[in-house]
Design an enzyme around this catalytic site. Structure first.
Site, PDB file in Angstrom:
ATOM      1  N   HIS A   9       0.223   0.755 -13.286  1.00 25.60           N
ATOM      2  CA  HIS A   9       0.892  -0.474 -13.707  1.00 25.60           C
ATOM      3  C   HIS A   9       2.375  -0.178 -13.931  1.00 25.60           C
ATOM      4  O   HIS A   9       2.718   0.781 -14.640  1.00 25.60           O
ATOM      5  CB  HIS A   9       0.267  -0.993 -15.010  1.00 25.60           C
TER       6      HIS A   9
ATOM      7  N   ASN B 281       1.535   3.071  -2.533  1.00 25.28           N
ATOM      8  CA  ASN B 281       0.813   4.044  -3.378  1.00 25.28           C
ATOM      9  C   ASN B 281      -0.398   4.601  -2.646  1.00 25.28           C
ATOM     10  O   ASN B 281      -0.703   5.791  -2.771  1.00 25.28           O
ATOM     11  CB  ASN B 281       0.389   3.401  -4.706  1.00 25.28           C
TER      12      ASN B 281
ATOM     13  N   MET C 129      -4.086  -6.934  -6.900  1.00 20.71           N
ATOM     14  CA  MET C 129      -3.546  -8.027  -7.720  1.00 20.71           C
ATOM     15  C   MET C 129      -4.613  -8.976  -8.268  1.00 20.71           C
ATOM     16  O   MET C 129      -4.291 -10.083  -8.669  1.00 20.71           O
ATOM     17  CB  MET C 129      -2.498  -8.805  -6.909  1.00 20.71           C
TER      18      MET C 129
ATOM     19  N   ILE D 136      -7.897  -9.430 -11.061  1.00 26.13           N
ATOM     20  CA  ILE D 136      -8.574  -8.833 -12.208  1.00 26.13           C
ATOM     21  C   ILE D 136     -10.001  -8.496 -11.786  1.00 26.13           C
ATOM     22  O   ILE D 136     -10.678  -9.312 -11.154  1.00 26.13           O
ATOM     23  CB  ILE D 136      -8.554  -9.816 -13.393  1.00 26.13           C
TER      24      ILE D 136
ATOM     25  N   GLY E 247       0.798  -1.227   0.000  1.00 27.04           N
ATOM     26  CA  GLY E 247       0.000   0.000   0.000  1.00 27.04           C
ATOM     27  C   GLY E 247       0.826   1.270   0.000  1.00 27.04           C
ATOM     28  O   GLY E 247       0.354   2.312   0.481  1.00 27.04           O
TER      29      GLY E 247
ATOM     30  N   ASN F 186      -5.954   2.592 -12.685  1.00 29.61           N
ATOM     31  CA  ASN F 186      -4.955   1.629 -12.193  1.00 29.61           C
ATOM     32  C   ASN F 186      -3.578   2.233 -12.407  1.00 29.61           C
ATOM     33  O   ASN F 186      -3.397   3.093 -13.274  1.00 29.61           O
ATOM     34  CB  ASN F 186      -5.073   0.320 -12.984  1.00 29.61           C
TER      35      ASN F 186
END
Ligand code: GRF
Length: 220
Positions: A115, A20, A96, A98, A18, A113
């Site tokens: 990436h 971010n 993590m 989908i 976490g 998102n």
């Protein structure tokens, strides 16, 4: 006393550390990101991101992936939690799993998102190892709108760093993540201001097409 204007409500989904999420919380606290982080949700009950949320007095909730034997039931449970929270925006921050396409479509244009690659290069996992093995000269990270196809939605902001001959996965990750902490809060602020939008599958900035993401480098 003047009434406070309600800020848009942002839900953040995490699976791990976490960091971010922390950058988002710090940007909100610093007044650089005008949203209210209304909840943090994780598929992993042990994610440190949940702890970070609790430390910031933000509601934190796990929807433990491993407690569902049927994938569709997990998807339904997550959708129900999101529906109850009813956020204006959702940020996937090291999430993590989908997200199922119904949920993606429900929050289309409001779901971002981050990436760790210069998309469209290296969608999927192990991006640092793959970029190093390929001898790339540049690597980085991308904030993008989420669409049902994995790591394929229109990009908003990228941060790139030169790859040094001495770089390892860890050193490259450290350099790239420094950039993540800058570009994710910034892209979310643009989203919350309505400065970036998703229209007809295309990202727009101030109403003009953004065919490729805006690129930042260290020191810019
Ligand atoms: C980030 O580097 C992000 O690019 C990727 O997962 C990582 C999560 O790290 N999607 P953290 O949980 O935010 O520390």
């Amino acid at each position: 006393m003047t009434a406070q204007t309600a800020r848009p409500r942002l839900a953040v989904l995490v699976s791990g550390s976490g960091s971010n999420l922390q950058a988002i919380l710090d940007a909100v606290a610093a007044g650089d990101l005008g949203v209210e982080v209304c909840c943090v949700i994780s598929d992993n009950p042990r994610a440190f991101g949940l702890e970070r949320a609790r430390n910031a007095s933000i509601p934190a909730q796990a929807v433990p992936f491993k407690s569902f034997s049927v994938r569709a039931e997990f998807d339904r449970a997550l959708a129900q939690v999101l529906a109850a929270v009813d956020p204006d925006y959702i940020a996937l921050a090291g999430y993590m799993r989908i997200i199922d396409s119904d949920t993606v479509m429900r929050y289309q244009g409001r779901l971002l998102n981050i990436h760790p690659s210069l998309l469209p290069a290296y969608p999927g996992l192990h991006t640092y190892a793959r970029a190093l093995a390929a001898g790339e000269r540049w690597h980085g990270t991308t904030v993008h709108f989420v669409i049902p196809e994995l790591d394929a939605g229109p990009g908003i902001l990228q941060y790139r760093v030169p790859v040094a001959a001495t770089d390892t996965e860890q050193t490259l990750r450290t350099k790239v993540q420094e950039g993540e902490y800058q570009i994710y809060p910034r892209a979310l602020q643009w989203l919350a201001e309505g400065r970036v939008t998703l229209v007809g599958g295309q990202a727009l900035i101030e109403g003009a097409p953004l065919p490729t993401p805006i690129i930042m480098e260290a020191g810019t």
